[in-house]
Enzyme design. Sequence first.
Site, PDB file in Angstrom:
ATOM      1  N   LEU A   7       0.851  -1.185   0.000  1.00  0.00           N
ATOM      2  CA  LEU A   7       0.000   0.000   0.000  1.00  0.00           C
ATOM      3  C   LEU A   7       0.892   1.242   0.000  1.00  0.00           C
ATOM      4  O   LEU A   7       1.567   1.538   0.986  1.00  0.00           O
ATOM      5  CB  LEU A   7      -0.914  -0.009   1.228  1.00  0.00           C
ATOM      6  CG  LEU A   7      -1.677  -1.331   1.498  1.00  0.00           C
ATOM      7  CD1 LEU A   7      -2.692  -1.134   2.609  1.00  0.00           C
ATOM      8  CD2 LEU A   7      -2.357  -1.834   0.235  1.00  0.00           C
ATOM      9  N   ARG A  14       1.335  14.877   6.899  1.00  0.00           N
ATOM     10  CA  ARG A  14       2.165  15.348   8.019  1.00  0.00           C
ATOM     11  C   ARG A  14       3.641  15.438   7.665  1.00  0.00           C
ATOM     12  O   ARG A  14       4.423  16.037   8.398  1.00  0.00           O
ATOM     13  CB  ARG A  14       1.960  14.440   9.228  1.00  0.00           C
ATOM     14  CG  ARG A  14       0.664  14.728   9.985  1.00  0.00           C
ATOM     15  CD  ARG A  14       0.596  13.931  11.260  1.00  0.00           C
ATOM     16  NE  ARG A  14       0.188  12.564  11.031  1.00  0.00           N
ATOM     17  CZ  ARG A  14       0.274  11.580  11.929  1.00  0.00           C
ATOM     18  NH1 ARG A  14       0.804  11.833  13.115  1.00  0.00           N
ATOM     19  NH2 ARG A  14      -0.132  10.369  11.644  1.00  0.00           N
ATOM     20  N   LYS A  21       5.046  10.110   0.424  1.00  0.00           N
ATOM     21  CA  LYS A  21       5.642   9.686   1.691  1.00  0.00           C
ATOM     22  C   LYS A  21       6.548   8.483   1.533  1.00  0.00           C
ATOM     23  O   LYS A  21       7.653   8.440   2.105  1.00  0.00           O
ATOM     24  CB  LYS A  21       4.540   9.380   2.716  1.00  0.00           C
ATOM     25  CG  LYS A  21       5.072   8.877   4.043  1.00  0.00           C
ATOM     26  CD  LYS A  21       3.976   8.773   5.090  1.00  0.00           C
ATOM     27  CE  LYS A  21       2.946   7.739   4.776  1.00  0.00           C
ATOM     28  NZ  LYS A  21       2.019   7.497   5.906  1.00  0.00           N
ATOM     29  N   GLN A  73      -4.841   3.562  -7.366  1.00  0.00           N
ATOM     30  CA  GLN A  73      -5.981   3.777  -6.486  1.00  0.00           C
ATOM     31  C   GLN A  73      -6.341   5.256  -6.599  1.00  0.00           C
ATOM     32  O   GLN A  73      -5.725   6.116  -5.974  1.00  0.00           O
ATOM     33  CB  GLN A  73      -5.638   3.408  -5.038  1.00  0.00           C
ATOM     34  CG  GLN A  73      -6.819   3.521  -4.082  1.00  0.00           C
ATOM     35  CD  GLN A  73      -6.418   3.281  -2.629  1.00  0.00           C
ATOM     36  OE1 GLN A  73      -5.230   3.284  -2.291  1.00  0.00           O
ATOM     37  NE2 GLN A  73      -7.404   3.081  -1.760  1.00  0.00           N
ATOM     38  N   THR A  79      -7.716   1.022   3.692  1.00  0.00           N
ATOM     39  CA  THR A  79      -6.875  -0.133   3.361  1.00  0.00           C
ATOM     40  C   THR A  79      -7.651  -1.212   2.612  1.00  0.00           C
ATOM     41  O   THR A  79      -7.113  -1.860   1.705  1.00  0.00           O
ATOM     42  CB  THR A  79      -6.278  -0.720   4.643  1.00  0.00           C
ATOM     43  OG1 THR A  79      -7.336  -0.984   5.589  1.00  0.00           O
ATOM     44  CG2 THR A  79      -5.282   0.255   5.279  1.00  0.00           C
ATOM     45  N   ASP A 103       4.915   2.452   4.179  1.00  0.00           N
ATOM     46  CA  ASP A 103       5.531   3.370   5.143  1.00  0.00           C
ATOM     47  C   ASP A 103       5.974   2.656   6.422  1.00  0.00           C
ATOM     48  O   ASP A 103       6.159   3.284   7.459  1.00  0.00           O
ATOM     49  CB  ASP A 103       4.579   4.521   5.484  1.00  0.00           C
ATOM     50  CG  ASP A 103       3.258   4.048   6.079  1.00  0.00           C
ATOM     51  OD1 ASP A 103       3.067   2.817   6.234  1.00  0.00           O
ATOM     52  OD2 ASP A 103       2.409   4.904   6.393  1.00  0.00           O
ATOM     53  N   GLY A 140      -5.455  -0.200  17.732  1.00  0.00           N
ATOM     54  CA  GLY A 140      -6.489  -1.212  17.792  1.00  0.00           C
ATOM     55  C   GLY A 140      -5.968  -2.457  18.486  1.00  0.00           C
ATOM     56  O   GLY A 140      -4.811  -2.843  18.299  1.00  0.00           O
ATOM     57  N   ASN A 224       4.894   8.622   9.688  1.00  0.00           N
ATOM     58  CA  ASN A 224       3.894   9.588   9.235  1.00  0.00           C
ATOM     59  C   ASN A 224       4.372  11.028   9.328  1.00  0.00           C
ATOM     60  O   ASN A 224       3.646  11.939   8.915  1.00  0.00           O
ATOM     61  CB  ASN A 224       2.604   9.434  10.051  1.00  0.00           C
ATOM     62  CG  ASN A 224       1.923   8.103   9.795  1.00  0.00           C
ATOM     63  OD1 ASN A 224       1.488   7.836   8.682  1.00  0.00           O
ATOM     64  ND2 ASN A 224       1.839   7.262  10.811  1.00  0.00           N
ATOM     65  N   ALA A 419      59.667  24.736 -11.204  1.00  0.00           N
ATOM     66  CA  ALA A 419      58.650  25.449 -10.434  1.00  0.00           C
ATOM     67  C   ALA A 419      58.181  26.692 -11.174  1.00  0.00           C
ATOM     68  O   ALA A 419      58.954  27.383 -11.831  1.00  0.00           O
ATOM     69  CB  ALA A 419      59.222  25.842  -9.070  1.00  0.00           C
TER      70      ALA A 419
END
Length: 463
Positions: A7, A14, A21, A73, A79, A103, A140, A224, A419
């Site tokens: 994905l 951000r 990203k 997409q 997702t 990411d 979650g 992020n 020189a």
Amino acid sequence: MVAVAILAAGRGTRMKSDLPKVLHSVGGKSMVERVLDGLAAIQPERIFVIVGFGQEKVRLALAHIPNLTFVHQAEQLGTGHAVQQVIPHLEGFEGDLLVLNGDVPLLRPETIYTLVQTHRDNGNAATLLTAQFADPTGYGRVFCTEQSIVTEIVEHRDCSPAQRQNPRINAGVYCFNWPKLMEVLPHLQSDNDQQEYYLTDVVKDLSPAMAVDVADCQEIFGINSRQQLAEAYAILQERIKAQWMAAGVTLIDPDSITIDTTVHIEPDVVIEPQTHLRGHTSIGTGSRIGPGSMIEDSQIGPNTTITFSVISDSTVAAGARVGPYAHLRGHAVVGENCRIGNFVELKKATLGQGTNVAHLSYLGDATLGEKVNVGAGTITANYDGYQKHPTVIGDRTKTGSNSVLVAPITVGSDVTIAAGSVVRKDVPDDCLVVSRAPQKIHEGWKPAHLRDDTNPPSESPTA
């Protein structure tokens, strides 16, 4: 058979960047390239990169990687919606689909292999990568039986106080049996606060679904923001430096040293403080690099010493000494046992074995033979305002201080250049070259505003 969906469609607001990203660099490679590197252990049959914001930049950045399929997409609706985009590309596919985030660049190949192998060994419909956090706030929660069978996934905001005590979180990495996923994926609903299609919603309808805890929670670190990008880089640097120290490399002050993952270092190399190794660089055994040096996309031979210098796109052979304050660039090639001293710049120059350029010189578009000695202040005047021209110097030739070689020019072997000479014509072997104006002394000379014009200065030429 395994197919992979990465994905990589989000903008990453951000990050405050026009660059997608997933193209931001972590340790010498973009995030999404690091995710692709993690697939080495499973050898997938198909790899899909789901693109959206800045898709042309992503396609261009990954054009060198073979066998990628880019899937657009158009709208980023979650997702689940992203994975739905690969449905037309997997018609008739009977294997497993691994879903990764572009990411999350710190996943080790071993972790991905374990996830896929566990999925296969147990005949799972879905297998989730999970982690147990000391502070899982905001994540979650994944609830499992003692056999790691997933019973429920609950978003943090929906958890009861008791449920929030569960430390197991969802890492957002999945392996699905594709035919079973296809029974529910097309029917996802977006009846949630964000009006998005969440991939987690399919898990409750897939059985069995199993959780696999990652051993190192840092592997699932997602990026992020610029701060998180820096944190991921710090994690990666700890891994890299631990790896090289375990392999016999001495890092005098690891905290001040940075090393890209694309760098190769042989045992018994010493890396001094404030040294930075970038790109496809290799360092040969017994070398001492730094302090204060930056080497990028260069090959450094064994038993070399490089101090306070910058080297890019160049090669330094065994036993050479470079620095302090030297700059090698543009495919410079330094032969064995050469000496490149302070304030020397080499650009597209090739030096033979045992040649010395000790100080204060510029050699551009030049080819020097063996055991040449370049005096202080020698330069090759290689640019005529329109194009660059070559200089060739033969073996054992010596240039005096402040010599200028006006290219294109060829100087033979065993030549001595006096020189201060400005050499404009080719020089044969075995000779002395003196090319400078006669010295003139004006006796009694004063600046015009102090001079008495009744006594003009006399001229006394001196050879």
